[in-house]
Motif scaffolding. Structure first.
Motif, PDB file in Angstrom:
ATOM      1  N   ARG A 139       0.808  -1.224   0.000  1.00 12.36           N
ATOM      2  CA  ARG A 139       0.000   0.000   0.000  1.00 12.36           C
ATOM      3  C   ARG A 139       0.839   1.270   0.000  1.00 12.36           C
ATOM      4  O   ARG A 139       0.292   2.374   0.048  1.00 12.36           O
ATOM      5  N   ASN A 140       2.145   1.101  -0.001  1.00 12.49           N
ATOM      6  CA  ASN A 140       3.059   2.243  -0.026  1.00 12.49           C
ATOM      7  C   ASN A 140       2.799   3.186   1.147  1.00 12.49           C
ATOM      8  O   ASN A 140       2.666   4.408   0.994  1.00 12.49           O
ATOM      9  N   ILE A 141       2.723   2.599   2.360  1.00 12.93           N
ATOM     10  CA  ILE A 141       2.541   3.382   3.574  1.00 12.93           C
ATOM     11  C   ILE A 141       3.657   3.024   4.557  1.00 12.93           C
ATOM     12  O   ILE A 141       4.391   2.061   4.349  1.00 12.93           O
ATOM     13  N   TRP A 142       3.780   3.788   5.631  1.00 11.98           N
ATOM     14  CA  TRP A 142       4.852   3.550   6.593  1.00 11.98           C
ATOM     15  C   TRP A 142       4.411   2.567   7.674  1.00 11.98           C
ATOM     16  O   TRP A 142       3.216   2.334   7.877  1.00 11.98           O
ATOM     17  N   CYS A 143       5.392   1.995   8.352  1.00  7.46           N
ATOM     18  CA  CYS A 143       5.109   1.194   9.546  1.00  7.46           C
ATOM     19  C   CYS A 143       6.161   1.500  10.600  1.00  7.46           C
ATOM     20  O   CYS A 143       7.301   1.845  10.281  1.00  7.46           O
ATOM     21  N   ALA A 144       5.764   1.400  11.860  1.00 15.93           N
ATOM     22  CA  ALA A 144       6.648   1.757  12.969  1.00 15.93           C
ATOM     23  C   ALA A 144       6.337   0.871  14.169  1.00 15.93           C
ATOM     24  O   ALA A 144       5.244   0.302  14.280  1.00 15.93           O
ATOM     25  N   ALA A 145       7.312   0.742  15.058  1.00 14.92           N
ATOM     26  CA  ALA A 145       7.165  -0.091  16.256  1.00 14.92           C
ATOM     27  C   ALA A 145       7.122   0.773  17.506  1.00 14.92           C
ATOM     28  O   ALA A 145       7.770   1.816  17.581  1.00 14.92           O
ATOM     29  N   TRP A 146       6.350   0.314  18.515  1.00 16.26           N
ATOM     30  CA  TRP A 146       6.271   0.976  19.806  1.00 16.26           C
ATOM     31  C   TRP A 146       6.219  -0.088  20.881  1.00 16.26           C
ATOM     32  O   TRP A 146       5.707  -1.190  20.646  1.00 16.26           O
ATOM     33  N   CYS A 147       6.742   0.221  22.045  1.00 14.61           N
ATOM     34  CA  CYS A 147       6.798  -0.761  23.130  1.00 14.61           C
ATOM     35  C   CYS A 147       5.402  -1.236  23.525  1.00 14.61           C
ATOM     36  O   CYS A 147       4.519  -0.428  23.841  1.00 14.61           O
ATOM     37  N   SER A 148       5.197  -2.546  23.518  1.00 17.49           N
ATOM     38  CA  SER A 148       3.894  -3.118  23.857  1.00 17.49           C
ATOM     39  C   SER A 148       3.443  -2.762  25.267  1.00 17.49           C
ATOM     40  O   SER A 148       2.235  -2.666  25.547  1.00 17.49           O
ATOM     41  N   LEU A 149       4.388  -2.581  26.170  1.00 21.15           N
ATOM     42  CA  LEU A 149       4.056  -2.296  27.565  1.00 21.15           C
ATOM     43  C   LEU A 149       3.435  -0.919  27.759  1.00 21.15           C
ATOM     44  O   LEU A 149       2.840  -0.643  28.795  1.00 21.15           O
ATOM     45  N   ALA A 150       3.564  -0.056  26.761  1.00 18.00           N
ATOM     46  CA  ALA A 150       3.114   1.326  26.901  1.00 18.00           C
ATOM     47  C   ALA A 150       1.606   1.483  26.764  1.00 18.00           C
ATOM     48  O   ALA A 150       1.047   2.499  27.176  1.00 18.00           O
ATOM     49  N   GLY A 151       0.928   0.494  26.168  1.00 18.58           N
ATOM     50  CA  GLY A 151      -0.513   0.595  25.990  1.00 18.58           C
ATOM     51  C   GLY A 151      -1.205  -0.652  26.494  1.00 18.58           C
ATOM     52  O   GLY A 151      -1.240  -1.662  25.800  1.00 18.58           O
ATOM     53  N   LEU A 152      -1.736  -0.606  27.706  1.00 15.27           N
ATOM     54  CA  LEU A 152      -2.398  -1.772  28.290  1.00 15.27           C
ATOM     55  C   LEU A 152      -3.915  -1.622  28.222  1.00 15.27           C
ATOM     56  O   LEU A 152      -4.444  -0.522  28.099  1.00 15.27           O
ATOM     57  N   ASP A 153      -4.613  -2.750  28.328  1.00 16.01           N
ATOM     58  CA  ASP A 153      -6.062  -2.777  28.127  1.00 16.01           C
ATOM     59  C   ASP A 153      -6.840  -2.426  29.391  1.00 16.01           C
ATOM     60  O   ASP A 153      -7.834  -3.065  29.723  1.00 16.01           O
ATOM     61  N   LEU A 154      -6.393  -1.408  30.104  1.00 14.85           N
ATOM     62  CA  LEU A 154      -7.094  -0.947  31.293  1.00 14.85           C
ATOM     63  C   LEU A 154      -6.780   0.517  31.505  1.00 14.85           C
ATOM     64  O   LEU A 154      -5.912   1.084  30.862  1.00 14.85           O
ATOM     65  N   ASP A 155      -7.539   1.129  32.388  1.00 21.75           N
ATOM     66  CA  ASP A 155      -7.340   2.555  32.650  1.00 21.75           C
ATOM     67  C   ASP A 155      -6.174   2.724  33.612  1.00 21.75           C
ATOM     68  O   ASP A 155      -6.348   2.886  34.824  1.00 21.75           O
ATOM     69  N   THR A 156      -4.981   2.672  33.072  1.00 24.75           N
ATOM     70  CA  THR A 156      -3.789   2.793  33.895  1.00 24.75           C
ATOM     71  C   THR A 156      -3.485   4.263  34.174  1.00 24.75           C
ATOM     72  O   THR A 156      -3.876   5.143  33.408  1.00 24.75           O
ATOM     73  N   PRO A 157      -2.786   4.536  35.247  1.00 21.80           N
ATOM     74  CA  PRO A 157      -2.339   5.913  35.497  1.00 21.80           C
ATOM     75  C   PRO A 157      -1.283   6.322  34.474  1.00 21.80           C
ATOM     76  O   PRO A 157      -0.804   5.505  33.689  1.00 21.80           O
ATOM     77  N   ALA A 158      -0.933   7.592  34.472  1.00 23.49           N
ATOM     78  CA  ALA A 158       0.060   8.079  33.517  1.00 23.49           C
ATOM     79  C   ALA A 158       1.409   7.393  33.710  1.00 23.49           C
ATOM     80  O   ALA A 158       2.156   7.199  32.763  1.00 23.49           O
ATOM     81  N   THR A 159       1.711   7.036  34.952  1.00 25.69           N
ATOM     82  CA  THR A 159       2.974   6.368  35.250  1.00 25.69           C
ATOM     83  C   THR A 159       2.669   5.069  35.993  1.00 25.69           C
ATOM     84  O   THR A 159       1.880   5.065  36.935  1.00 25.69           O
ATOM     85  N   TYR A 160       3.262   3.993  35.528  1.00 25.46           N
ATOM     86  CA  TYR A 160       3.060   2.706  36.192  1.00 25.46           C
ATOM     87  C   TYR A 160       4.275   1.825  35.959  1.00 25.46           C
ATOM     88  O   TYR A 160       5.153   2.144  35.145  1.00 25.46           O
ATOM     89  N   GLN A 161       4.302   0.716  36.686  1.00 22.35           N
ATOM     90  CA  GLN A 161       5.459  -0.177  36.637  1.00 22.35           C
ATOM     91  C   GLN A 161       5.046  -1.572  36.201  1.00 22.35           C
ATOM     92  O   GLN A 161       3.943  -2.036  36.487  1.00 22.35           O
TER      93      GLN A 161
END
Length: 209
Positions: free
Chosen positions: A82-104
């Protein structure tokens, strides 16, 4: 409009995001067969996006090496066609719950070791640690609420189990400043390795003809 995939755990997640709107979202459970289960929801996601995709985001772990490699291969194939870009991001940064801005996060790093990570405003902080079971037990018991993406709590610690969410990963990446997004796109898609590959050397030198 972004397509996002995360296959870094046994819980696969696929989404199509446009601004604040999630146009498609699907998840599936797969212990070792992401390659068999990902293509049906991926086909549905592409149909939902139509011809409007501008990029693809994959969660690059840490987690299942095989799952992340499947996500990378799928993303690269779609991006090329499709001639579009792709990029990677850390999986841990987006979890399936309402996490606080900072978590461990704590997770099994194999070989009787564990990783400790901190997420701040959708970003993995650089001081990810690989520690022994004893240190992991002490740190995770002493302070704050901890999460894990492992199927069960490491070391029987009172941590909350969470799963990476493809839609959240897409929203993080689409909110990046243009210069940072451009730099991210320029980077190769590789899994997030916790340690160097372990190579077993032969006990005796190989004979030569």
């Amino acid at each position: 409009m972004l397509l996002a995939l995360d296959l870094s755990t046994a819980h696969g997640s696929i989404a199509v995001v446009h601004g604040d709107d999630v146009l498609y979202q699907s998840s599936f459970q797969s212990e070792r067969s992401h390659n068999a289960q990902v293509f049906a929801p991926l086909k549905e996601a592409l149909a939902a996006a139509g011809n409007h995709l501008t990029g693809i985001v994959i969660g690059n772990g840490p987690g299942s090496y095989t799952g992340v490699r499947i996500a990378i291969a799928a993303a690269q194939g779609i991006a090329l066609s499709r001639n579009i870009w792709c990029a990677a991001w850390c999986s841990l940064a987006g979890l399936d719950l309402d996490t606080p801005a900072t978590y461990q996060i704590i997770g099994d790093a194999r070989r009787q070791s564990f990783y400790l990570a901190s997420i701040e405003n959708g970003r993995l902080l650089p001081d990810l640690e690989i520690v022994s079971a004893e240190i992991a037990q002490k740190k995770a018991s002493d302070c704050g609420i901890w999460y894990t993406t492992d199927p069960k709590a490491p070391l029987n610690l009172p941590v909350q189990i969470a799963k990476p969410d493809a839609a959240k990963l897409a929203k993080i990446v689409q909110s990046l400043p243009p210069d940072e997004l451009a730099a991210l796109i320029a980077q190769p898609l590789i899994p997030h390795y916790l340690a160097e590959a372990f190579i077993t050397l032969p006990k005796r030198p190989l004979s030569t003809p």
